[in-house]
Enzyme design. Sequence first.
Site, PDB file in Angstrom:
ATOM      1  N   LYS A  14      -1.554   8.531  -6.738  1.00  0.00           N
ATOM      2  CA  LYS A  14      -1.818   7.247  -7.405  1.00  0.00           C
ATOM      3  C   LYS A  14      -3.305   7.070  -7.715  1.00  0.00           C
ATOM      4  O   LYS A  14      -3.671   6.704  -8.820  1.00  0.00           O
ATOM      5  CB  LYS A  14      -1.375   6.060  -6.529  1.00  0.00           C
ATOM      6  CG  LYS A  14       0.092   6.033  -6.176  1.00  0.00           C
ATOM      7  CD  LYS A  14       0.446   4.795  -5.359  1.00  0.00           C
ATOM      8  CE  LYS A  14      -0.251   4.665  -4.030  1.00  0.00           C
ATOM      9  NZ  LYS A  14       0.130   5.627  -3.009  1.00  0.00           N
ATOM     10  N   ARG A  89       3.385  -3.378  -2.195  1.00  0.00           N
ATOM     11  CA  ARG A  89       3.955  -2.344  -1.333  1.00  0.00           C
ATOM     12  C   ARG A  89       5.192  -2.840  -0.603  1.00  0.00           C
ATOM     13  O   ARG A  89       5.798  -2.089   0.156  1.00  0.00           O
ATOM     14  CB  ARG A  89       2.910  -1.958  -0.295  1.00  0.00           C
ATOM     15  CG  ARG A  89       2.444  -0.505  -0.351  1.00  0.00           C
ATOM     16  CD  ARG A  89       1.346  -0.347   0.694  1.00  0.00           C
ATOM     17  NE  ARG A  89       1.007   1.004   0.967  1.00  0.00           N
ATOM     18  CZ  ARG A  89      -0.024   1.646   0.399  1.00  0.00           C
ATOM     19  NH1 ARG A  89      -0.751   1.060  -0.522  1.00  0.00           N
ATOM     20  NH2 ARG A  89      -0.293   2.866   0.761  1.00  0.00           N
ATOM     21  N   ARG A 128      -6.677  16.293   2.112  1.00  0.00           N
ATOM     22  CA  ARG A 128      -7.599  15.195   1.774  1.00  0.00           C
ATOM     23  C   ARG A 128      -8.360  14.745   3.028  1.00  0.00           C
ATOM     24  O   ARG A 128      -9.545  14.458   2.979  1.00  0.00           O
ATOM     25  CB  ARG A 128      -6.803  14.026   1.185  1.00  0.00           C
ATOM     26  CG  ARG A 128      -7.653  12.847   0.773  1.00  0.00           C
ATOM     27  CD  ARG A 128      -6.854  11.827  -0.033  1.00  0.00           C
ATOM     28  NE  ARG A 128      -6.098  10.918   0.809  1.00  0.00           N
ATOM     29  CZ  ARG A 128      -5.281   9.975   0.350  1.00  0.00           C
ATOM     30  NH1 ARG A 128      -5.090   9.826  -0.939  1.00  0.00           N
ATOM     31  NH2 ARG A 128      -4.631   9.191   1.173  1.00  0.00           N
ATOM     32  N   ARG A 134     -10.849  10.201   6.409  1.00  0.00           N
ATOM     33  CA  ARG A 134      -9.937   9.079   6.689  1.00  0.00           C
ATOM     34  C   ARG A 134      -9.081   9.397   7.910  1.00  0.00           C
ATOM     35  O   ARG A 134      -8.355  10.385   7.920  1.00  0.00           O
ATOM     36  CB  ARG A 134      -9.035   8.828   5.469  1.00  0.00           C
ATOM     37  CG  ARG A 134      -9.662   7.903   4.452  1.00  0.00           C
ATOM     38  CD  ARG A 134      -8.785   7.730   3.248  1.00  0.00           C
ATOM     39  NE  ARG A 134      -7.457   7.192   3.550  1.00  0.00           N
ATOM     40  CZ  ARG A 134      -6.586   6.814   2.642  1.00  0.00           C
ATOM     41  NH1 ARG A 134      -6.908   6.885   1.365  1.00  0.00           N
ATOM     42  NH2 ARG A 134      -5.398   6.352   2.996  1.00  0.00           N
ATOM     43  N   ARG A 146       3.697   6.992   7.756  1.00  0.00           N
ATOM     44  CA  ARG A 146       3.370   6.275   6.510  1.00  0.00           C
ATOM     45  C   ARG A 146       4.421   6.552   5.437  1.00  0.00           C
ATOM     46  O   ARG A 146       4.788   5.655   4.666  1.00  0.00           O
ATOM     47  CB  ARG A 146       1.981   6.695   6.005  1.00  0.00           C
ATOM     48  CG  ARG A 146       0.864   6.078   6.827  1.00  0.00           C
ATOM     49  CD  ARG A 146      -0.424   6.849   6.707  1.00  0.00           C
ATOM     50  NE  ARG A 146      -0.974   6.847   5.363  1.00  0.00           N
ATOM     51  CZ  ARG A 146      -1.844   7.766   4.915  1.00  0.00           C
ATOM     52  NH1 ARG A 146      -2.228   8.758   5.693  1.00  0.00           N
ATOM     53  NH2 ARG A 146      -2.304   7.685   3.704  1.00  0.00           N
TER      54      ARG A 146
HETATM   55  P1  ADP Z   1      -2.221   5.879   0.485  1.00  0.00           P
HETATM   56  O1  ADP Z   1      -1.447   5.435  -0.703  1.00  0.00           O
HETATM   57  O2  ADP Z   1      -2.760   7.233   0.332  1.00  0.00           O
HETATM   58  O3  ADP Z   1      -1.524   5.600   1.771  1.00  0.00           O
HETATM   59  P2  ADP Z   1      -4.012   3.594   0.330  1.00  0.00           P
HETATM   60  O4  ADP Z   1      -5.461   3.776   0.222  1.00  0.00           O
HETATM   61  O5  ADP Z   1      -3.274   2.964  -0.811  1.00  0.00           O
HETATM   62  O6  ADP Z   1      -3.532   5.043   0.634  1.00  0.00           O
HETATM   63  O7  ADP Z   1      -3.646   2.744   1.639  1.00  0.00           O
HETATM   64  C1  ADP Z   1      -4.157   3.048   2.921  1.00  0.00           C
HETATM   65  C2  ADP Z   1      -3.562   2.093   3.952  1.00  0.00           C
HETATM   66  O8  ADP Z   1      -4.002   0.748   3.676  1.00  0.00           O
HETATM   67  C3  ADP Z   1      -2.043   1.999   3.977  1.00  0.00           C
HETATM   68  O9  ADP Z   1      -1.447   3.012   4.760  1.00  0.00           O
HETATM   69  C4  ADP Z   1      -1.835   0.604   4.592  1.00  0.00           C
HETATM   70  O10 ADP Z   1      -2.055   0.625   5.990  1.00  0.00           O
HETATM   71  C5  ADP Z   1      -2.973  -0.191   3.979  1.00  0.00           C
HETATM   72  N1  ADP Z   1      -2.555  -0.845   2.713  1.00  0.00           N
HETATM   73  C6  ADP Z   1      -3.013  -0.538   1.459  1.00  0.00           C
HETATM   74  N2  ADP Z   1      -2.414  -1.313   0.537  1.00  0.00           N
HETATM   75  C7  ADP Z   1      -1.553  -2.119   1.212  1.00  0.00           C
HETATM   76  C8  ADP Z   1      -0.629  -3.127   0.828  1.00  0.00           C
HETATM   77  N3  ADP Z   1      -0.448  -3.464  -0.460  1.00  0.00           N
HETATM   78  N4  ADP Z   1       0.101  -3.750   1.797  1.00  0.00           N
HETATM   79  C9  ADP Z   1      -0.071  -3.447   3.086  1.00  0.00           C
HETATM   80  N5  ADP Z   1      -0.910  -2.493   3.535  1.00  0.00           N
HETATM   81  C10 ADP Z   1      -1.653  -1.834   2.611  1.00  0.00           C
END
Ligand code: ADP
Length: 196
Positions: A14, A89, A128, A134, A146
């Site tokens: 994404k 999400r 990554r 991270r 996740r």
């Molecule tokens: P990825 O898609 O690679 O998991 P992101 O950077 O989008 O990485 O998200 C990292 C973390 O941030 C998620 O695993 C979650 O814990 C939190 N997070 C991000 N966006 C949301 C969201 N819309 N709702 C709840 N938690 C979120």
Amino acid sequence: MLNIVLLGAPGAGKGTQAARLVEKYKLVHLSTGDMLRDEIARCSKHGIIAKQLINSGQLVPDSMVASMIAEKIKAHRASNGFIFDGFPRTIPQAEMLDSMLPEHGLCVTGMVALSAPEDELVRRLLSRGKCSGRADDQNEEIIRNRIAVYHEKTAPLVGYYAAQGKHVSAKGVGSVEEIFLTLCSAIDKFKQHGEL
Ligand code: ADP
């Protein structure tokens, strides 16, 4: 305005694709993951709550991300549109987005779901994690958690947007350029549809 939701499991690509789409369509990139990591770096109230949850592979509360997104929409109201990356999400988040956009005369134009096999997702995230530092990308158990959270809480959004006639799925495997072209053709269709 063009408001695109990018859906996909962690590691589906994404962020990579959002960066290119933002440039092509001159949109504002709204990544809740980036916003939360920024809150953590600043040790803000949101950051302190988010840190534990993110590092253990869980979602942060819907209300927290929704309020962050609402602020950004207000701040960039005059832009060409938004790429929502990692938001919504959950179904409640999608409902919140659907109720906040009309306040600004906007709506979701379309949603594109990127998919990739689970083993490929795990491989990408572990690799990554080696460069990004991270914490949530360094441990296979947390990564698999996740992905499980994605299937349970996020994947139902496919049905949510399909019911509104706004869903397209795209394969997240292949070259970055190939995937980008697939996404562009989906977005161009959404645009044409919106202009009819
Ligand atoms: P990825 O898609 O690679 O998991 P992101 O950077 O989008 O990485 O998200 C990292 C973390 O941030 C998620 O695993 C979650 O814990 C939190 N997070 C991000 N966006 C949301 C969201 N819309 N709702 C709840 N938690 C979120």
